[in-house]
Design a protein around this motif. Structure first.
Motif, short mmCIF file in Angstrom:
data_model
loop_
_atom_site.label_atom_id
_atom_site.label_comp_id
_atom_site.label_asym_id
_atom_site.label_seq_id
_atom_site.Cartn_x
_atom_site.Cartn_y
_atom_site.Cartn_z
N ASP A 1 0.86 -1.18 0.00
CA ASP A 1 0.00 0.00 0.00
C ASP A 1 0.91 1.24 0.00
OD1 ASP A 1 -1.76 2.06 0.44
OD2 ASP A 1 -2.92 1.02 1.98
N PHE A 2 1.15 1.78 -1.18
CA PHE A 2 2.09 2.89 -1.29
C PHE A 2 1.60 4.15 -0.59
CE2 PHE A 2 3.40 0.18 -4.84
CZ PHE A 2 4.77 0.17 -4.66
N GLU A 3 0.30 4.35 -0.54
CA GLU A 3 -0.23 5.52 0.16
C GLU A 3 0.06 5.43 1.66
OE1 GLU A 3 -1.91 9.13 0.93
OE2 GLU A 3 -1.32 8.25 -1.00
N LYS A 4 -0.18 4.24 2.23
CA LYS A 4 0.14 4.04 3.65
C LYS A 4 1.64 4.14 3.87
CE LYS A 4 -0.49 0.81 7.48
NZ LYS A 4 -1.01 -0.53 7.90
N ARG B 1 3.70 5.96 2.19
CA ARG B 1 4.07 7.38 2.13
C ARG B 1 3.78 8.08 3.45
NH1 ARG B 1 1.70 12.26 0.82
NH2 ARG B 1 -0.33 11.26 0.64
N MET B 2 2.63 7.75 4.06
CA MET B 2 2.29 8.35 5.35
C MET B 2 3.25 7.91 6.44
SD MET B 2 -0.14 10.30 4.55
CE MET B 2 -0.50 10.84 6.22
#
Length: 404
Positions: A200-203, A205-206
């Motif tokens: 999960d690249f969005e997670k 990134r966070m």
């Protein structure tokens, strides 16, 4: 045997070792503490800091301003408090190792808990630097805590410990990516059944942004404590510029002692980049088991970092106990162990002959560090081989690849 009782007994035995009259001799040993982890230099920095003198102006103190603040206020160091503090540091490290094993095996308790704690607390490569009150023990504690919290899905504590680790030891940047992947994945063993994972690249990134936030807070705090940015050049950039060529068990110091100044910048870049090139291949190959990727990169650090001590490869060898499934797949464990035994005898002998007796020279000691480097490299390659080899299942016809 109850694990709490066994753990308490191990810690008590370890504390008794701290009060024997050995540490005063060990503090001067170049094998146990480097210019970046020396207890003597820490005391000198604290003395200057308390008396209003910038400890970073003399080119001797290379440790984080956080150490100056903590050990001059909250945890003052003396002959009584230092053994207790370093024993507690080792106890927390052993506890983190046990909890990481539990998270990997998916159990609340196991019969290996006491063994894991003993392996950490009484590993000579770890407890001797601790008896010398080297701050490498603190780095090891942060290292294991960040992995433990990541394995237990505690994101903020894992990232804070990781940021603190990178802050006090810049070369530990190698662990950032595998710890983030571990937070996104799972700690259980997948070496025997490797499968590509979806990230999960969005997670991710966070998580990366939160790590940077923790790191920025620690950096600003250090700047406030030291009263300026001079500490940056005397801590982080020391690992990149190598101004202090005090002998150590690593491979850098002698090479740059003999280096012509004209070629020094090029080889400093080459040696520094050499550390970084392992991150992507190891994390990609072991993406299905990020805990094992962190373990392999720990071995890389222990072998080729700029200012190593015995505690750096010691942590790598202790972490092998987290992966008992690879032991049958090691190719040359006896040969590697004998080379390490040989190196562990040569290092103190040649160090004493050169620096104490004056009957040897730098070539003697560097020859022993080369043997030590070969031993560390052989163990690292053997663990990489075992981690890959375990994915092959034996059949009557030969070997069958089960990786998908």
């Amino acid at each position: 045997m109850d694990i709490n009782f066994a753990f308490g007994g191990l810690v008590a035995a370890r504390l008794l070792l701290s009060f024997v009259p050995l540490p005063d001799q060990l503090k001067y040993d170049h094998l146990l503490s480097s210019p970046l982890t020396s207890n003597l230099r820490l005391h000198e920095g604290i003395y200057l800091f308390k008396n209003g003198v910038d400890p970073y102006s003399g080119g001797v103190f290379y440790q984080s301003p956080l150490y100056l603040s903590i050990f001059s206020t909250l945890l003052p160091l003396n002959r009584v408090s230092s053994p207790i503090i370093w024993t507690l540091i080792d106890a927390v490290s052993a506890y983190a190792l046990v909890q990481t094993w539990r998270a990997r095996s998916g159990v609340g308790k196991s019969n290996r808990d006491a063994l894991l704690a003993a392996v950490y607390l009484f590993n000579p490569y770890l407890f001797l630097p601790s008896l010398a009150f080297s701050t490498s023990s603190i780095s090891n504690m942060l290292h294991l805590l960040s992995i433990m919290f990541a394995a237990r899905r505690k994101t903020s504590p894992a990232l804070f410990c990781l940021a603190a680790l990178v802050h006090v030891s810049l070369s530990s940047t190698l662990l950032v990516l595998p710890v983030i992947i571990l937070l996104l994945g799972q700690p259980k063993s997948s070496l025997a059944n490797p499968k590509p994972i979806s990230i999960d690249f969005e997670k991710g990134r966070m998580i990366g942004l939160e790590f940077l936030a923790h790191f920025a807070v620690l950096t600003l705090t250090s700047t406030f404590i030291s009263g300026g940015f001079q500490w940056l050049w005397q801590t982080w950039f020391v690992e990149l510029s190598l101004p202090d060529l005090t002998p150590n068990p690593g491979l850098w110091w002698y090479f740059f002692t003999e280096m012509f100044d004209h070629f020094r910048p090029f080889f400093l870049v080459a040696f520094s980049v050499h550390l970084l090139i392992y991150i992507a291949p190891v994390c990609i190959k072991f993406q299905y088991d990020p805990l094992y990727a962190a373990f392999i990169l720990t071995g890389v650090l222990g072998t080729v970092k700029a200012y190593p001590t015995l505690s750096d490869p010691g942590l790598f060898f202790t972490m092998i106990s987290l992966f008992p499934e690879i032991l049958p797949y090691l190719r040359y464990p006896i040969v590697t162990s004998l080379i390490h035994l040989h190196a562990s005898l040569l290092l103190p002998l040649f160090n004493h002959l050169w620096l104490s007796q004056g009957t040897g020279n730098a070539n003697f000691f560097y020859a022993s560090t080369l043997v030590f480097g070969v031993a560390n490299g052989a163990a690292l390659m053997d663990c990489v081989w075992a981690g890959l080899r375990i994915a092959l299942g034996e059949t009557k016809e030969g070997y069958e690849v089960v990786q998908q």
